[in-house]
Write an enzyme that holds these catalytic residues in place. Structure first.
Site, PDB file in Angstrom:
ATOM      1  N   LYS A  41       0.849  -1.191   0.000  1.00 33.23           N
ATOM      2  CA  LYS A  41       0.000   0.000   0.000  1.00 33.23           C
ATOM      3  C   LYS A  41       0.887   1.244   0.000  1.00 33.23           C
ATOM      4  O   LYS A  41       1.449   1.635   1.004  1.00 33.23           O
ATOM      5  CB  LYS A  41      -0.915   0.048   1.230  1.00 33.23           C
TER       6      LYS A  41
ATOM      7  N   GLY B 123       7.106   5.198   7.810  1.00 33.50           N
ATOM      8  CA  GLY B 123       6.291   6.404   7.865  1.00 33.50           C
ATOM      9  C   GLY B 123       6.523   7.133   9.173  1.00 33.50           C
ATOM     10  O   GLY B 123       7.575   6.977   9.797  1.00 33.50           O
ATOM     11  N   SER B 124       5.529   7.877   9.590  1.00 34.45           N
ATOM     12  CA  SER B 124       5.699   8.722  10.769  1.00 34.45           C
ATOM     13  C   SER B 124       5.644   7.894  12.061  1.00 34.45           C
ATOM     14  O   SER B 124       5.023   6.823  12.102  1.00 34.45           O
ATOM     15  CB  SER B 124       4.608   9.790  10.788  1.00 34.45           C
ATOM     16  N   THR B 125       6.256   8.419  13.085  1.00 31.97           N
ATOM     17  CA  THR B 125       6.253   7.737  14.381  1.00 31.97           C
ATOM     18  C   THR B 125       4.824   7.635  14.916  1.00 31.97           C
ATOM     19  O   THR B 125       4.434   6.621  15.494  1.00 31.97           O
ATOM     20  CB  THR B 125       7.179   8.478  15.358  1.00 31.97           C
TER      21      THR B 125
ATOM     22  N   VAL C 115       1.905   7.343  13.225  1.00 30.52           N
ATOM     23  CA  VAL C 115       1.164   6.245  12.590  1.00 30.52           C
ATOM     24  C   VAL C 115       1.795   4.901  12.969  1.00 30.52           C
ATOM     25  O   VAL C 115       1.091   3.915  13.216  1.00 30.52           O
ATOM     26  CB  VAL C 115       1.092   6.424  11.051  1.00 30.52           C
ATOM     27  N   GLY C 116       3.125   4.872  13.095  1.00 31.40           N
ATOM     28  CA  GLY C 116       3.817   3.643  13.510  1.00 31.40           C
ATOM     29  C   GLY C 116       3.305   3.139  14.847  1.00 31.40           C
ATOM     30  O   GLY C 116       3.116   1.927  15.041  1.00 31.40           O
TER      31      GLY C 116
ATOM     32  N   GLU D 294       9.954   1.556  10.421  1.00 34.66           N
ATOM     33  CA  GLU D 294      10.997   2.538  10.106  1.00 34.66           C
ATOM     34  C   GLU D 294      10.317   3.892  10.223  1.00 34.66           C
ATOM     35  O   GLU D 294       9.485   4.240   9.389  1.00 34.66           O
ATOM     36  CB  GLU D 294      11.513   2.343   8.674  1.00 34.66           C
TER      37      GLU D 294
ATOM     38  N   CYS E  62      13.764  10.944   6.257  1.00 36.30           N
ATOM     39  CA  CYS E  62      13.822  10.510   7.659  1.00 36.30           C
ATOM     40  C   CYS E  62      15.232  10.609   8.205  1.00 36.30           C
ATOM     41  O   CYS E  62      15.424  10.707   9.411  1.00 36.30           O
ATOM     42  CB  CYS E  62      13.319   9.081   7.758  1.00 36.30           C
TER      43      CYS E  62
ATOM     44  N   GLU F 186      10.299  16.526  14.336  1.00 41.94           N
ATOM     45  CA  GLU F 186      10.731  16.265  12.969  1.00 41.94           C
ATOM     46  C   GLU F 186      10.009  17.268  12.062  1.00 41.94           C
ATOM     47  O   GLU F 186       8.781  17.246  11.964  1.00 41.94           O
ATOM     48  CB  GLU F 186      10.353  14.836  12.572  1.00 41.94           C
TER      49      GLU F 186
HETATM   50  P1  NAD Z   1       2.616   8.633   7.294  1.00 41.49           P
HETATM   51  O1  NAD Z   1       2.907   7.928   8.562  1.00 41.49           O
HETATM   52  O2  NAD Z   1       1.589   9.691   7.291  1.00 41.49           O
HETATM   53  O3  NAD Z   1       2.149   7.582   6.170  1.00 41.49           O
HETATM   54  C1  NAD Z   1       2.937   6.472   5.825  1.00 41.49           C
HETATM   55  C2  NAD Z   1       2.025   5.411   5.237  1.00 41.49           C
HETATM   56  O4  NAD Z   1       1.129   4.952   6.254  1.00 41.49           O
HETATM   57  C3  NAD Z   1       1.151   5.895   4.084  1.00 41.49           C
HETATM   58  O5  NAD Z   1       1.060   4.877   3.116  1.00 41.49           O
HETATM   59  C4  NAD Z   1      -0.174   6.118   4.752  1.00 41.49           C
HETATM   60  O6  NAD Z   1      -1.257   6.024   3.865  1.00 41.49           O
HETATM   61  C5  NAD Z   1      -0.204   4.998   5.771  1.00 41.49           C
HETATM   62  N1  NAD Z   1      -1.099   5.215   6.903  1.00 41.49           N
HETATM   63  C6  NAD Z   1      -1.569   6.399   7.394  1.00 41.49           C
HETATM   64  N2  NAD Z   1      -2.387   6.168   8.438  1.00 41.49           N
HETATM   65  C7  NAD Z   1      -2.440   4.835   8.612  1.00 41.49           C
HETATM   66  C8  NAD Z   1      -3.116   3.996   9.543  1.00 41.49           C
HETATM   67  N3  NAD Z   1      -3.886   4.471  10.509  1.00 41.49           N
HETATM   68  N4  NAD Z   1      -2.925   2.663   9.441  1.00 41.49           N
HETATM   69  C9  NAD Z   1      -2.120   2.137   8.502  1.00 41.49           C
HETATM   70  N5  NAD Z   1      -1.467   2.890   7.578  1.00 41.49           N
HETATM   71  C10 NAD Z   1      -1.621   4.215   7.644  1.00 41.49           C
HETATM   72  O7  NAD Z   1       4.020   9.130   6.771  1.00 41.49           O
HETATM   73  P2  NAD Z   1       4.329  10.013   5.486  1.00 41.49           P
HETATM   74  O8  NAD Z   1       3.841  11.393   5.794  1.00 41.49           O
HETATM   75  O9  NAD Z   1       3.891   9.333   4.246  1.00 41.49           O
HETATM   76  O10 NAD Z   1       5.931   9.981   5.472  1.00 41.49           O
HETATM   77  C11 NAD Z   1       6.681  10.788   6.273  1.00 41.49           C
HETATM   78  C12 NAD Z   1       7.170  10.071   7.525  1.00 41.49           C
HETATM   79  O11 NAD Z   1       7.839   8.867   7.180  1.00 41.49           O
HETATM   80  C13 NAD Z   1       8.187  10.881   8.291  1.00 41.49           C
HETATM   81  O12 NAD Z   1       7.937  10.825   9.674  1.00 41.49           O
HETATM   82  C14 NAD Z   1       9.506  10.177   7.985  1.00 41.49           C
HETATM   83  O13 NAD Z   1      10.509  10.345   8.940  1.00 41.49           O
HETATM   84  C15 NAD Z   1       9.066   8.770   7.881  1.00 41.49           C
HETATM   85  N6  NAD Z   1      10.047   8.006   7.107  1.00 41.49           N
HETATM   86  C16 NAD Z   1      10.846   7.101   7.760  1.00 41.49           C
HETATM   87  C17 NAD Z   1      11.801   6.399   7.048  1.00 41.49           C
HETATM   88  C18 NAD Z   1      12.688   5.384   7.724  1.00 41.49           C
HETATM   89  O14 NAD Z   1      13.205   4.531   7.036  1.00 41.49           O
HETATM   90  N7  NAD Z   1      12.873   5.432   9.021  1.00 41.49           N
HETATM   91  C19 NAD Z   1      11.945   6.601   5.690  1.00 41.49           C
HETATM   92  C20 NAD Z   1      11.118   7.535   5.052  1.00 41.49           C
HETATM   93  C21 NAD Z   1      10.159   8.216   5.785  1.00 41.49           C
END
Ligand code: NAD
Length: 453
Positions: A152, A205-207, A209-210, A227, A261, A354
């Site tokens: 996704k 993604g973001s901490t 949502v993680g 990550e 990130c 961040e």
């Molecule tokens: P995000 O967390 O908003 O979204 C990431 C993904 O999660 C998207 O596909 C989104 O649709 C999905 N998502 C959103 N809500 C969800 C939920 N409730 N359940 C399941 N999936 C959901 O992040 P973003 O804005 O796309 O990316 C930016 C973030 O990603 C930053 O915090 C950045 O630091 C982090 N990032 C980390 C790394 C790493 O390897 N550590 C690499 C790149 C980006």
């Protein structure tokens, strides 16, 4: 429909069907049906298919690079590098199916050994900043280990992932082995996390949502790797090659318009070197070419969206003074000029959160101990750099900084052949490198009785 916007023009680049939770269920069902045959493909044949997939991506390198540059607003040179990395990642993990080794372990009365079994259907949830590159870090080891996947991508940048699904079929991967669902995270991502037939979720993604993914996965004891975000420190000691450190600092924080990130968004500078460093940094920031992602000379493009620009702007004109401001185009596009705040206290919001945009905070420090304390005074721990000519000091600091990936006299973070991932709230698990398939397999222990027990 999902309207995909081109960040440099604010115009609609494409409209693609917007997947729903029901589409996720159907994709999981297809991936589950494809799994028994995929895991049974002989290791050498699975390796050959992954090599063929790498070749097909390489054949479409230009097309995918332009698509990524336009959809994510990143400089075309960067996009080419990222698609090149996708090819390298599949080539690297094409070596994995034949190297999924187990152990033989001495035990009484028989033979003890371990095998690595695939997990089943793996859900991959990825962000918009390095769309296909980050997806490939998950896809390649997951497929190599014998799993099928449902990817996704982020809603803002689904185009290269959708194209990838077509290329996987063209390369000869069976139907159902790679499924892509482009839809909202709150619906499609969340469904993958709760789905009983998804064995694992690999998330970048973001901490924030993680955290919700880890909580959601607990209900089915789903395996999870995360990550997440970062607030990495670029530590510059007075005995460093200051010109070199300053010349490469903008790339380390303004690369991908700061939407990285690994961005070294806190630049820690030893007090005695602060003036000289700032002078050289100003020159480097002034020289940064910000503009049309498709122009070969461009080093930094726009931000991904209007919302992201608003969020980034909220960090400027706060308590910390603006020391350096680069340039950015006017007119349509989500532009934001590279900005350096100095001096910043590590307690300021710009040093704690961040920003995910082209804003750097310069934080002066007194000595080695204070540099380490400042670097570690954050909830994150993803990346970082150390600049010094004193090798022993570099190694002491490298051991003391709580972060997953560090470079000394360099600002690089990610290589296909070395592990990547975070300490603390930057996540858990490692991607890339020789052990990435561990995260997509279970260890099974088998005991074969040879003496009747
Ligand atoms: P995000 O967390 O908003 O979204 C990431 C993904 O999660 C998207 O596909 C989104 O649709 C999905 N998502 C959103 N809500 C969800 C939920 N409730 N359940 C399941 N999936 C959901 O992040 P973003 O804005 O796309 O990316 C930016 C973030 O990603 C930053 O915090 C950045 O630091 C982090 N990032 C980390 C790394 C790493 O390897 N550590 C690499 C790149 C980006």
């Amino acid at each position: 429909m999902l309207r995909v916007i081109e960040p440099a023009t604010e115009e609609v680049l494409a409209e693609v069907p917007r997947a729903t939770a029901a589409d996720v269920d159907a994709a999981v069902a297809r991936a589950r049906a494809a799994w028994p045959a995929w895991r049974a493909v002989a290791p050498g044949d699975r390796a050959a298919l992954l090599r063929r997939l790498a070749d097909v991506i390489a054949k479409h390198h230009d097309e995918l690079s332009v698509l990524e540059a336009r959809n994510a607003g990143k400089p075309i040179g960067d996009a080419r590098g990222e698609i090149g990395m996708v090819v390298d990642t599949f080539r690297y993990y094409a070596g994995a199916p034949e190297r999924l080794l187990g152990d033989t372990i001495p035990v009484a009365g028989g033979l003890g050994f371990t095998v690595r079994e695939p997990l089943g259907v793996v859900g991959l949830i990825t962000p918009w900043n390095f769309p296909l590159a980050i997806a490939s870090w998950k896809l390649a080891p997951a497929l190599a280990a014998g799993n099928t996947v449902v990817l996704k991508p982020a809603e803002l940048t689904p185009l290269t992932a959708l194209r990838f699904a077509e290329l996987a079929l063209e390369a000869g991967l069976p139907e159902g082995v790679v499924e892509v669902v482009a839809g909202p995270g709150s619906e499609c991502g969340a469904r993958l996390v709760e789905h009983p037939d998804v064995a694992k979720v690999a998330f970048t993604g973001s901490t924030e949502v993680g955290r919700s993914i880890a909580a959601g996965a607990a209900a089915t004891i789903k395996r999870v790797t995360l990550e997440l975000g970062g607030k990495s420190a670029n530590i510059v000691f007075a005995d460093a090659d200051l010109e070199q450190a300053a010349a490469s600092a903008p790339g380390a924080v303004f690369g991908n318009a700061g939407q990285d990130c690994c961005a070294r968004s806190r630049i820690l500078v030893e007090r005695g070197a602060l003036d000289r460093f700032m002078e050289a940094l100003e020159e480097a920031v002034d020289a940064l070419q910000v503009g049309d992602p498709l122009d070969e000379a461009t080093q930094m493009g726009p931000l991904i969206s209007a919302g992201q620009r608003e969020q980034v702007a909220s960090f400027v004109n706060g308590d910390a003074p603006i020391a350096i401001r680069g340039s950015a185009p006017d007119g349509p596009g989500f532009w934001f000029a590279p900005t350096v705040l100095c001096p910043v206290s590590n307690d300021d919001r710009a040093a704690r959160e961040e920003i995910f945009g082209p804003v750097a905070a310069v934080i002066p420090f007194r000595d080695e101990a204070e540099a380490i304390a400042l670097a570690n005074d954050t909830i994150y721990g993803l990346s970082g750099s150390i600049w010094t000519r004193d090798g022993a000091k570099a190694l002491r600091v490298a051991r003391a900084v709580e972060t997953g990936v560090l470079s000394i006299n360099s600002n690089t973070s990610v290589r296909v052949s070395t592990p990547f991932g975070g300490f603390k709230q930057s996540g858990y698990g490692r991607e890339l490198g020789p052990h990435a398939t561990d995260a997509y397999t279970e260890v099974k222990t088998v005991y074969y009785a040879t003496e009747g027990r």
